[in-house]
Design a protein around this motif. Structure first.
Motif, PDB file in Angstrom:
ATOM      1  N   THR A 222     -33.344  43.240  17.489  1.00 48.95           N
ATOM      2  CA  THR A 222     -33.613  41.531  17.654  1.00 48.95           C
ATOM      3  C   THR A 222     -35.047  41.108  17.482  1.00 48.95           C
ATOM      4  OG1 THR A 222     -31.871  41.355  19.669  1.00 48.95           O
ATOM      5  CG2 THR A 222     -33.470  39.355  19.316  1.00 48.95           C
ATOM      6  N   CYS A 223     -35.341  40.327  16.328  1.00 48.23           N
ATOM      7  CA  CYS A 223     -36.522  39.992  15.782  1.00 48.23           C
ATOM      8  C   CYS A 223     -37.203  38.997  16.859  1.00 48.23           C
ATOM      9  CB  CYS A 223     -36.518  39.320  14.548  1.00 48.23           C
ATOM     10  SG  CYS A 223     -37.856  38.605  13.641  1.00 48.23           S
ATOM     11  N   PHE A 224     -38.409  38.916  17.244  1.00 49.47           N
ATOM     12  CA  PHE A 224     -39.088  38.112  18.086  1.00 49.47           C
ATOM     13  C   PHE A 224     -38.951  36.639  17.733  1.00 49.47           C
ATOM     14  CE2 PHE A 224     -42.912  36.213  16.168  1.00 49.47           C
ATOM     15  CZ  PHE A 224     -43.034  36.892  14.770  1.00 49.47           C
ATOM     16  N   VAL A 225     -38.656  36.552  16.677  1.00 45.27           N
ATOM     17  CA  VAL A 225     -38.340  34.716  16.120  1.00 45.27           C
ATOM     18  C   VAL A 225     -36.944  34.615  16.948  1.00 45.27           C
ATOM     19  CG1 VAL A 225     -40.176  34.279  14.678  1.00 45.27           C
ATOM     20  CG2 VAL A 225     -37.813  35.259  13.797  1.00 45.27           C
ATOM     21  N   ASP A 226     -36.044  35.667  17.046  1.00 48.81           N
ATOM     22  CA  ASP A 226     -34.735  35.383  17.110  1.00 48.81           C
ATOM     23  C   ASP A 226     -34.529  35.405  18.810  1.00 48.81           C
ATOM     24  OD1 ASP A 226     -33.945  34.647  14.689  1.00 48.81           O
ATOM     25  OD2 ASP A 226     -33.482  36.674  14.072  1.00 48.81           O
ATOM     26  N   GLU A 227     -35.569  36.076  19.319  1.00 49.25           N
ATOM     27  CA  GLU A 227     -35.334  36.355  20.762  1.00 49.25           C
ATOM     28  C   GLU A 227     -35.261  34.976  21.621  1.00 49.25           C
ATOM     29  OE1 GLU A 227     -34.457  37.949  23.664  1.00 49.25           O
ATOM     30  OE2 GLU A 227     -35.489  39.599  22.327  1.00 49.25           O
TER      31      GLU A 227
ATOM     32  N   MET B 278     -26.073  32.359   9.496  1.00 52.86           N
ATOM     33  CA  MET B 278     -26.628  33.775   8.662  1.00 52.86           C
ATOM     34  C   MET B 278     -27.338  34.590  10.038  1.00 52.86           C
ATOM     35  SD  MET B 278     -25.788  34.234   5.794  1.00 52.86           S
ATOM     36  CE  MET B 278     -24.156  33.269   5.743  1.00 52.86           C
ATOM     37  N   THR B 279     -27.961  33.462  11.042  1.00 46.51           N
ATOM     38  CA  THR B 279     -28.966  34.082  11.983  1.00 46.51           C
ATOM     39  C   THR B 279     -27.764  34.860  13.151  1.00 46.51           C
ATOM     40  OG1 THR B 279     -28.894  32.440  13.439  1.00 46.51           O
ATOM     41  CG2 THR B 279     -30.273  32.422  11.706  1.00 46.51           C
ATOM     42  N   PRO B 280     -28.519  35.674  13.839  1.00 42.06           N
ATOM     43  CA  PRO B 280     -27.804  36.682  14.820  1.00 42.06           C
ATOM     44  C   PRO B 280     -27.819  35.516  16.007  1.00 42.06           C
ATOM     45  CG  PRO B 280     -29.948  37.571  14.510  1.00 42.06           C
ATOM     46  CD  PRO B 280     -29.787  36.537  13.293  1.00 42.06           C
ATOM     47  N   LEU B 281     -28.615  34.638  16.097  1.00 41.97           N
ATOM     48  CA  LEU B 281     -28.518  33.596  17.375  1.00 41.97           C
ATOM     49  C   LEU B 281     -27.324  32.494  17.153  1.00 41.97           C
ATOM     50  CD1 LEU B 281     -31.997  32.304  18.104  1.00 41.97           C
ATOM     51  CD2 LEU B 281     -30.563  33.558  19.670  1.00 41.97           C
ATOM     52  N   PHE B 282     -26.772  32.526  15.904  1.00 42.36           N
ATOM     53  CA  PHE B 282     -25.479  31.437  15.781  1.00 42.36           C
ATOM     54  C   PHE B 282     -24.675  31.738  16.781  1.00 42.36           C
ATOM     55  CE2 PHE B 282     -21.984  30.060  13.081  1.00 42.36           C
ATOM     56  CZ  PHE B 282     -22.252  28.819  13.164  1.00 42.36           C
ATOM     57  N   THR B 283     -24.185  30.655  17.337  1.00 45.94           N
ATOM     58  CA  THR B 283     -23.093  30.627  18.448  1.00 45.94           C
ATOM     59  C   THR B 283     -22.977  31.824  19.405  1.00 45.94           C
ATOM     60  OG1 THR B 283     -21.347  31.764  16.922  1.00 45.94           O
ATOM     61  CG2 THR B 283     -21.502  29.478  16.909  1.00 45.94           C
ATOM     62  N   LEU B 284     -24.321  32.380  19.642  1.00 46.98           N
ATOM     63  CA  LEU B 284     -24.548  33.614  20.683  1.00 46.98           C
ATOM     64  C   LEU B 284     -24.330  33.076  22.027  1.00 46.98           C
ATOM     65  CD1 LEU B 284     -25.727  36.487  21.249  1.00 46.98           C
ATOM     66  CD2 LEU B 284     -27.640  35.371  21.684  1.00 46.98           C
TER      67      LEU B 284
END
Lengths: 315, 356
Positions: A222-227, B278-284
């Protein structure tokens, strides 16, 4: 077909057929001029898809992932240095890989080539040391050496540093090159000037994170900007958050960056993001005589300690 | 009710300025290396010679980062701890020079933001106050496959007027009352010559004939979602993708957003930002579960949404207008035309694993 393409296909077929590797990571021809797509080949019958030319800008070490498979990987100088970093950082075992080294004369800068002609580029060809760019209404040729990406012009490690196979004779490495003129220029600015310089440089950033995602060093789970729990960086378009992202990312690459240029090649807004990573790269060399990814036998500058460390607080 | 108007280019700048009494002006303008589409300041004129913008004009209605509410935690304030609406701009906005495919994209977005079951107040407010003055594309770029996507270089859908660049003058086809109102405000009222309709038709045919890039997605509708989802080709198709957000941000139809609160001392805002599949946060999920935990899953989501889920849900074609931005800007050259083709050809080989 380039000689390198021919050789890559020949080696790939052999090591897939004799079972040395499960897959090959390489490039296949793209759908646009000056573009190729990283690909994976598992079937020896498909090695004909593999290509190599002046437009293989991304760093294939990025695509190793944390695979447990045995991998054949095509590596120019910078890719091989990042493969070394992956081994040192325990991402992959040396024994898992058959490294197909490509002595490299640099990759072409797609922006430079596009700027040569009026209108949309429809074809780019290469012969006798020249690159010819064709648009709907225009055609220009340029010596290959003048068409290179800046990081390739400044590259001192064109040959792969580790390899199992080679596609050609090793090329001559340039000596006594000043790699940091543009960095010293920024260092000599006043803090206010520097602030404005970076503000302007980052003003077109859309936070797509292509620079991070193209980077072979950026593999944090998990990149710090995605945390998000807790959140470290704001998710909007506040310039503070955009700066935080770029500056912190550069610091996280300190002592690990090989200046492969994948970040800059990936940026859809043509932001010179290497100016940040190269400053850290310069500092690592100035302070610790360290260049990343040259040897499997030495720990990286930022994960080791020596009694003669130049920082006072270590003593 | 269509009317054809003639504008001499020498009168163009003056007309834009005149219309500013009643309208904000938004349009294409060069910023550093690329054209962007944004609100123009007084004195700034749209660059009508532009080809395309890096990001699409969707941000006029759906900003990349938009404040929805503001609040204060200062207990002495009357509204302490309460979300307050942020005053929206009520002034009309003339969106000058929008390309037909981008206008079509706004109609696609309307299906989401202005639906019977949900009305998005922010988007609708911006939409209603906008007048879309389109600019036909005489010289389509090689990545333009808009004619495959229910639009085209001279398409009128979603526009209030369509401008055509005829060297020394523009021909304007007025399509709605809103379009007529802006022309009046700008003082553009000269009727075009009698031959103008033929000129337009022939220019339209010529522009369309220059589009060599085509995609076909007819078969995708007939396929089962699960078959397509589980198809073997995804590993290969998604391998090169680095899962950055360049394509989703450049896309004129990507409409996903994420809501965030930010606090500065006692003041705070609630904002929504463009999200990207595209991001891992999407709909997490709040539980920590991620329904698309791999890069492959996220790449697949983008194409399945555009080419399968959207057509299945709305029955109005694909969620793509063929502008080609994602193809041009992708660092890894992931090409939606090629993926569409693989999806469309899939049924013939159903049951085969296409892994290499």
């Amino acid at each position: 077909m380039t000689d390198a393409t021919h050789k890559i296909q020949e080696i790939s077929r052999r090591i897939l057929e004799n079972g040395k590797v499960d897959k090959i990571i390489g490039y296949q021809k793209g759908s646009m001029p000056m573009m190729n797509t990283p690909c994976v080949i598992r079937n020896p019958a498909n090695v004909g898809q593999l290509v190599w030319d002046s437009h293989c800008r991304l760093n294939l070490a990025k695509y190793l992932g944390n695979t447990k498979e045995r991998v054949g990987i095509i590596a120019k100088g910078c890719d091989s240095r990042n493969i070394v970093m992956h081994i040192l950082e325990n991402r992959i075992q040396r024994e898992q890989m058959v490294i197909i080294g490509v002595p490299c004369n640099g990759m072409a800068d797609k922006w430079k080539l596009s700027a040569l002609v009026d209108g949309e580029v429809v074809a780019v060809t290469e012969a006798n040391g020249n690159i010819t760019v064709t648009s709907v209404s225009d055609e220009k040729a340029i010596p290959r050496a003048q068409a290179l990406q800046e990081n390739c012009v400044l590259c001192k490690h064109r040959n792969p540093v580790i390899y199992d196979e080679l596609t050609a004779e090793l090329v001559e490495e340039p000596q006594n090159m000043d790699r940091h003129e543009s960095i010293r220029k920024i260092e000599s600015m006043t803090p206010d000037e520097r602030w404005r310089f970076f503000d302007d440089m980052l003003s077109s950033c859309t936070r797509c994170h292509a620079c991070r995602n193209a980077c072979p060093l950026c593999y944090c789970p998990t990149c710090f900007v995605d945390e998000s729990r807790p959140q470290w960086v704001g998710k909007g378009m506040d310039p503070v958050d955009i700066r935080s992202y770029h500056f912190l990312r550069a610091f996280h690459c300190a002592g690990r960056c090989t200046d492969c240029g994948a970040c800059e090649a990936a940026c859809p807004m043509h932001i010179p993001v290497r100016l940040l990573t190269r400053k850290l790269e310069k500092d690592c060399f100035d302070r610790f005589k360290w260049s990343a990814g040259l040897s499997l036998d030495q720990r990286p500058a930022m994960d080791t300690y020596t009694p003669n460390d130049p920082n006072d607080f270590f003593k | 009710m269509t009317t054809l108007i003639h504008i001499d280019k020498q009168n163009w700048d003056r007309g834009i300025e005149a219309s500013r009494k009643q309208y904000h002006i938004a349009g294409p303008v060069k910023d550093k290396e690329f054209h962007v589409f944004r609100r123009l300041e007084n004195g700034e004129l749209p660059d009508m010679t532009y080809k395309s913008t890096r990001l699409s004009p969707k941000s006029l209605l759906f900003p990349q980062s938009e404040i929805m509410f503001a609040y204060t935690l200062d207990e002495t304030a009357e509204n302490a701890g309460m979300m307050q609406d942020v005053k929206a701009d009520d002034f009309p906005c003339a969106v000058i020079g929008i390309r037909p495919y981008d206008a079509k994209a706004i109609q696609i977005m309307k299906l989401n933001f202005d639906a019977a079951e949900y009305q998005d107040p922010y988007w609708i407010h911006a939409f209603v106050r906008s007048t879309f003055i389109g600019l036909a594309i005489n010289e389509p770029e090689s990545v333009d496959f808009s004619t495959s996507c229910g639009t085209g270089p001279f398409e009128e859908t979603g526009l209030d007027a369509l401008m055509v660049d005829c060297m020394d003058h523009y021909l304007i086809k007025i399509l709605t009352d809103k379009g007529r109102a802006w022309m009046h405000a700008a003082g553009f009222t000269t009727a075009a010559r009698e031959t103008a309709p033929q000129t337009l038709e022939s220019m339209k045919a010529e522009a369309e004939s220059k589009i060599a890039s085509k995609v076909s997605f007819d078969n995708i509708r007939e396929m089962s979602v699960l078959d397509l989802y589980q198809a073997g080709f995804w590993e290969d198709a998604a391998f090169g993708c680095i899962n950055c957000g360049a394509c989703t941000y450049a896309c004129p139809t990507c409409w996903c957003f994420d809501i965030q609160d930010e606090k500065y001392g006692v003041r705070g805002i609630r904002m929504r930002n463009w999200d990207s599949c595209m991001t891992p946060l999407f709909t997490l999920h709040a539980s920590g579960h991620n329904p698309r935990s791999t890069g492959l899953g996220r790449t697949r989501q983008r194409f399945m949404h555009k080419l399968k889920y959207f057509p299945d849900k709305y029955n109005q074609g694909i969620m793509c207008v063929g502008c080609g931005r994602c193809i041009v800007q992708c660092p890894a050259n992931i090409d939606i035309r090629k993926i569409c083709d693989r999806m469309n050809r899939y049924e013939a080989r159903k049951g085969d694993c296409q892994c290499q």
